[in-house]
Design a protein around this motif. Structure first.
Motif, PDB file in Angstrom:
ATOM      1  N   LEU A 142      37.933 -48.180  -5.482  1.00  0.00           N
ATOM      2  CA  LEU A 142      36.932 -47.025  -6.422  1.00  0.00           C
ATOM      3  C   LEU A 142      36.371 -45.545  -6.473  1.00  0.00           C
ATOM      4  N   PRO A 143      36.536 -44.572  -6.749  1.00  0.00           N
ATOM      5  CA  PRO A 143      36.810 -43.237  -6.873  1.00  0.00           C
ATOM      6  C   PRO A 143      35.257 -42.892  -6.486  1.00  0.00           C
ATOM      7  N   ALA A 144      35.208 -41.745  -4.306  1.00  0.00           N
ATOM      8  CA  ALA A 144      34.125 -41.449  -4.770  1.00  0.00           C
ATOM      9  C   ALA A 144      33.158 -41.440  -4.888  1.00  0.00           C
ATOM     10  N   ASP A 145      33.263 -40.371  -5.990  1.00  0.00           N
ATOM     11  CA  ASP A 145      31.702 -39.658  -6.713  1.00  0.00           C
ATOM     12  C   ASP A 145      31.088 -41.242  -7.596  1.00  0.00           C
ATOM     13  N   PHE A 146      32.035 -42.218  -7.673  1.00  0.00           N
ATOM     14  CA  PHE A 146      31.636 -43.153  -8.859  1.00  0.00           C
ATOM     15  C   PHE A 146      30.513 -43.756  -7.638  1.00  0.00           C
ATOM     16  N   GLU A 147      30.604 -44.171  -6.181  1.00  0.00           N
ATOM     17  CA  GLU A 147      30.552 -44.440  -5.269  1.00  0.00           C
ATOM     18  C   GLU A 147      29.012 -44.089  -4.845  1.00  0.00           C
ATOM     19  N   ARG A 148      29.308 -42.308  -4.896  1.00  0.00           N
ATOM     20  CA  ARG A 148      28.202 -41.547  -4.370  1.00  0.00           C
ATOM     21  C   ARG A 148      27.392 -42.125  -5.463  1.00  0.00           C
ATOM     22  N   LEU A 149      27.377 -42.439  -6.797  1.00  0.00           N
ATOM     23  CA  LEU A 149      26.462 -42.136  -7.751  1.00  0.00           C
ATOM     24  C   LEU A 149      25.782 -43.391  -7.649  1.00  0.00           C
ATOM     25  N   TRP A 150      26.595 -44.282  -7.422  1.00  0.00           N
ATOM     26  CA  TRP A 150      26.332 -46.250  -7.719  1.00  0.00           C
ATOM     27  C   TRP A 150      25.359 -46.534  -6.060  1.00  0.00           C
ATOM     28  N   ASN A 151      25.835 -45.582  -4.670  1.00  0.00           N
ATOM     29  CA  ASN A 151      24.936 -45.663  -4.479  1.00  0.00           C
ATOM     30  C   ASN A 151      23.768 -45.399  -4.488  1.00  0.00           C
ATOM     31  N   ALA A 152      23.702 -44.056  -5.081  1.00  0.00           N
ATOM     32  CA  ALA A 152      21.750 -43.346  -5.011  1.00  0.00           C
ATOM     33  C   ALA A 152      21.139 -44.285  -5.829  1.00  0.00           C
ATOM     34  N   ALA A 153      21.978 -45.049  -7.308  1.00  0.00           N
ATOM     35  CA  ALA A 153      21.279 -45.744  -7.858  1.00  0.00           C
ATOM     36  C   ALA A 153      20.703 -47.132  -7.366  1.00  0.00           C
ATOM     37  N   HIS A 154      21.752 -47.476  -6.628  1.00  0.00           N
ATOM     38  CA  HIS A 154      21.258 -48.746  -6.129  1.00  0.00           C
ATOM     39  C   HIS A 154      20.114 -48.895  -4.731  1.00  0.00           C
ATOM     40  N   ASP A 155      20.450 -47.494  -4.407  1.00  0.00           N
ATOM     41  CA  ASP A 155      19.323 -47.438  -3.111  1.00  0.00           C
ATOM     42  C   ASP A 155      18.005 -47.249  -3.753  1.00  0.00           C
ATOM     43  N   ASN A 156      17.653 -46.664  -4.866  1.00  0.00           N
ATOM     44  CA  ASN A 156      16.132 -47.036  -5.489  1.00  0.00           C
ATOM     45  C   ASN A 156      16.840 -46.991  -7.406  1.00  0.00           C
ATOM     46  N   PRO A 157      16.663 -48.693  -7.680  1.00  0.00           N
ATOM     47  CA  PRO A 157      16.980 -48.403  -8.714  1.00  0.00           C
ATOM     48  C   PRO A 157      15.514 -48.313 -10.080  1.00  0.00           C
ATOM     49  N   ARG A 158      14.685 -47.886  -9.283  1.00  0.00           N
ATOM     50  CA  ARG A 158      13.440 -47.062 -10.673  1.00  0.00           C
ATOM     51  C   ARG A 158      13.546 -45.952 -10.294  1.00  0.00           C
ATOM     52  N   ASP A 159      15.126 -45.017  -9.870  1.00  0.00           N
ATOM     53  CA  ASP A 159      15.028 -43.297  -9.969  1.00  0.00           C
ATOM     54  C   ASP A 159      16.631 -43.372 -11.482  1.00  0.00           C
ATOM     55  N   PHE A 160      15.180 -43.040 -13.068  1.00  0.00           N
ATOM     56  CA  PHE A 160      16.285 -42.714 -13.429  1.00  0.00           C
ATOM     57  C   PHE A 160      16.750 -42.179 -13.536  1.00  0.00           C
ATOM     58  N   THR A 161      16.920 -40.626 -13.066  1.00  0.00           N
ATOM     59  CA  THR A 161      17.897 -39.741 -13.047  1.00  0.00           C
ATOM     60  C   THR A 161      19.206 -39.979 -12.387  1.00  0.00           C
ATOM     61  N   SER A 162      18.487 -40.842 -11.183  1.00  0.00           N
ATOM     62  CA  SER A 162      20.194 -41.684 -10.677  1.00  0.00           C
ATOM     63  C   SER A 162      20.829 -42.531 -11.711  1.00  0.00           C
ATOM     64  N   TRP A 163      20.230 -43.187 -13.063  1.00  0.00           N
ATOM     65  CA  TRP A 163      21.162 -43.808 -13.086  1.00  0.00           C
ATOM     66  C   TRP A 163      21.678 -42.908 -14.607  1.00  0.00           C
TER      67      TRP A 163
END
Length: 712
Positions: free
Chosen positions: A95-116
């Protein structure tokens, strides 16, 4: 747009609720590569971005499409008009690195609307990028992508405007030549104005003023408003500003001097023009500069208007510029052909005119060394952009609406063949792999192209794939065998035909066809009549009523050594007479056997025996009178062909009454052309009886058999 990428957007919407499923979905995208033409994830296309176009859906607007061309952004052709964002995929990662970074941010804090939101925006952008790589001619898709960037990028960052401008440049280079590209140019101009860079905004308008578009006049009006609302120093390039300013100041001085002379006034010595603040221009001077700039632009506008007028009727016939599975009507097809013919002719004319101008300029320079290239530069500035890019662009537009019409792909390939082999390969790849996978002709043309340019491996691959995807096409199998034969692989050619013979035993007609081809290969190239005979005899066991098999077997026997073939020839004729063949074919084969013994037999008894058998066969089949009449007709035609009259020929024709003795073998019951189509057998009697020889002093018709056979 929504319909085109509906499945992808849906999968990423699910990602917000079920991130595990979304991660798997994006992993599939990264692993498999591009989407198929429906927007779904499919098999990897293995196509380069700059060489590929997929079919736009019917829901998209008229501007959607694909092209490999560039536009008038520069005078030199562009090798790649769209540069995708740099690949950020880490080595060893799926997977692209940017996707991994954004995915991890949303996965670590699934209630963060901005990350999603950030993750979904990134995913939407990557879909857009893949779409533009596949459909670079789509004005709608470019506008959507640019608006997406404008809504997501932080414009306070210094790299954001640079990125937006580079995307705009990619867009106008890829789709700016479209007749309906007005919205894209307008969006580019307005964005540059918002950035406060008036020179760049002027440059955008200058470029579009040379492009024949549907709303060409509105662009000129925008240029006038833009120039009147801006100071020339801010709106014009430095070079043009200095040039126009010097010209206008000089004209001002001349006018004031003339006015003063008319009034009889003279300035006191040393008194100069009223001074203006350093670095500023008077309002009068700026107005003069604006007028001078418009005079220059008016020449460009008039040229562009003329080009639009030439194209308007062609564009008016294009009622469906987008792709659809329904056939186009003949009016639109003729319109595309006429448009392409005109554009190609226009290119040739412009090239000839340009060469004449260059030769004229070179001659002027030789005569007067003081002559500079300035007139030539002005000529190029006022000339509407119409070179090879426009022809290619029109072909690409045509291939959107006419993607399922082989004739337009063939025209495009023929045009490109004089330019670049690689470009032709790219077009063949798009046509064969995407749009016309079940059209055999263009695949065979592709194989011929590759063989002609020395790539035998690719030619084999194309024909093998076509043979696999469309089994049963005899012409494809023959092309494969011929390719191997030309490559010196005679054994492989034999193997291909032998395989076809084996696989077609359930289809007698096709089996006989392949058997004849294989037998001829053994006989003509392999010099092996024994194997050729064996192939045909086996085919006759399956198709005893196939006259072509009997004729070709007879050819094999006739080609053998004379001393060993007499008996085999008669056996072949006997087999044919016992087979369920038509009387027509039986008489033909019997006569061919008779001719053989006449020419090669050492015994008169054998000749007479075969002759009697032939005469008996004719009487049994009831063809004596009909064949005699056929012979009369053939001799009449022959006489006419040699300048004789029909009457003169008929006077020398033997009687056709069955009671009158016939002193020659009757001609075969088929015309010369028909016998040629059957393998070249028969029709020999026309050589035996030549009415035109009477002109050489013969009193009677020259009869090959006269006095040779007894009357029958």
């Amino acid at each position: 747009m929504a319909a085109w990428f509906s499945d992808e957007r849906a999968s990423f919407a699910i990602m917000a609720a079920r991130f595990s499923d979304a991660r798997a979905s994006f992993a599939i995208m990264a692993a498999e590569g591009e989407m198929n033409s429906n927007g779904d994830l499919g098999e990897p296309s293995a196509m380069e971005a700059a060489e590929v176009s997929t079919l736009p859906p019917p829901e998209m607007s008229d501007e959607n499409g694909c092209t490999d061309s560039a536009t008038e952004a520069s005078a030199q052709p562009e090798t790649a008009f769209f540069s995708a964002p740099p690949d950020t995929e880490d080595e060893g990662s799926d997977l692209p690195a940017d996707f991994e970074r954004l995915w991890n941010a949303a996965h670590d804090n699934p209630r963060d609307f901005t990350s999603w939101t950030d993750l979904l925006q990134y995913c939407e952008q990557e879909v857009c990028v893949q779409g533009l790589q596949s459909i670079p001619l789509s004005v709608d898709l470019w506008i959507h992508y640019i608006n997406l960037l404008l809504g997501t990028l932080d414009m306070n960052l210094p790299e954001s405007p640079k990125h937006i401008r580079s995307v705009f440049e990619d867009a106008v280079v890829a789709a700016g030549l479209d007749f309906h590209s007005n919205r894209l140019w307008d969006l580019y101009f307005e964005w540059e104005k918002e950035q406060g860079d008036l020179r760049n905004a002027t440059a955008v308008l200058d470029r579009v003023l040379k492009v024949p578009t549907q709303h060409y006049n509105t662009h000129y009006e925008k240029f006038k408003v833009h120039l009147n609302n801006s100071e020339p120093k801010e709106a014009l390039s430095l070079e043009e500003y200095e040039e126009v300013r010097a010209f206008c100041r000089e004209s001002q001085k001349v006018e004031r001097a003339e006015q003063a002379k008319e009034k009889g006034e003279e300035r006191p010595p040393g008194e100069e023009e009223p001074a203006t603040p350093e670095g500023t221009d008077s309002e009068e001077l700026m107005q003069r500069m604006r007028e001078q700039v418009l005079v220059r632009r008016d020449k460009i506008y008039q040229e562009n208007e003329n080009e639009v007028r030439k194209r308007w009727n062609f564009e008016d016939t294009i009622k469906r510029p987008y792709f659809h599975v329904k056939p186009l009507d003949q009016t639109q097809l003729r319109g595309w052909h006429s448009y392409l013919d005109w554009e190609v002719a226009q290119l040739k004319k412009d090239t000839q005119d340009h060469n004449k101008d260059l030769n004229k300029t070179d001659a002027d320079v030789k005569e007067d060394p003081e002559v500079t290239a300035q007139p030539q530069r002005e000529m190029e500035e006022t000339k509407v952009f119409c070179d090879d890019h426009r022809v290619r662009f029109l072909f690409e537009r045509c291939l959107i609406a006419c993607a399922l019409y082989e004739e337009f792909w063939t025209r495009y390939i023929q045009y490109l063949e004089t330019c670049s082999v690689d470009e032709v390969r790219a077009v063949y790849k798009r046509a064969c792999d995407i749009h016309l996978p079940s059209t055999p002709n263009i695949h065979m043309q592709r194989a011929t192209f590759e063989e002609r340019h020395g790539d035998l491996a690719e030619a084999r691959r194309v024909l093998e794939a076509l043979d696999k995807n469309m089994p049963g096409l005899a012409v494809v199998r023959l092309r494969r065998a011929a390719l191997e034969r030309r490559a010196g692989q005679l054994e492989q050619s034999e193997a291909l035909l032998q395989e076809a013979v084996t696989q077609s035993k359930e289809k007698p007609t096709l089996h006989a066809f392949y058997s004849i081809k294989l037998a001829r290969l053994f006989l003509k190239l392999g010099r092996n009549p024994s194997r050729a005979r064996s192939v045909l005899q086996e085919a006759l066991e399956i198709s005893p009523d196939n006259d072509k098999l009997h004729l070709n077997l007879l050819e094999v026997e006739l080609s053998a050594e004379t001393w060993s073939s007499a008996e085999a020839v008669q056996q072949c004729v006997t087999r044919a007479l016992e087979a369920p063949l038509t009387p027509h074919t039986k008489i033909l084969l019997s006569q061919r056997g008779l001719q053989f013994v006449e020419e090669y037999s050492n015994s008169i008894q054998s000749v007479l025996s075969v002759y009697e058998a032939h005469q008996k066969l004719i009487k049994e089949l009831g063809g004596t009178k009909r064949e005699a009449e056929s012979g009369d007709e053939g001799r009449e035609k022959l006489s006419k062909g040699d300048g004789g009259s029909a009457n003169g020929a008929s006077e020398q024709v033997p009687p056709t009454d069955p009671q009158v003795p016939v002193t020659m073998p009757p001609p075969p019951p088929m015309s010369i052309d028909a016998s040629a189509q059957s393998g070249g057998y028969g029709g020999y009697s026309s050589w035996y009886q030549q009415p035109q020889y009477s002109s050489y002093g013969y009193q009677n018709t020259w009869n090959y058999n006269q006095g040779y056979y007894p009357p029958s």
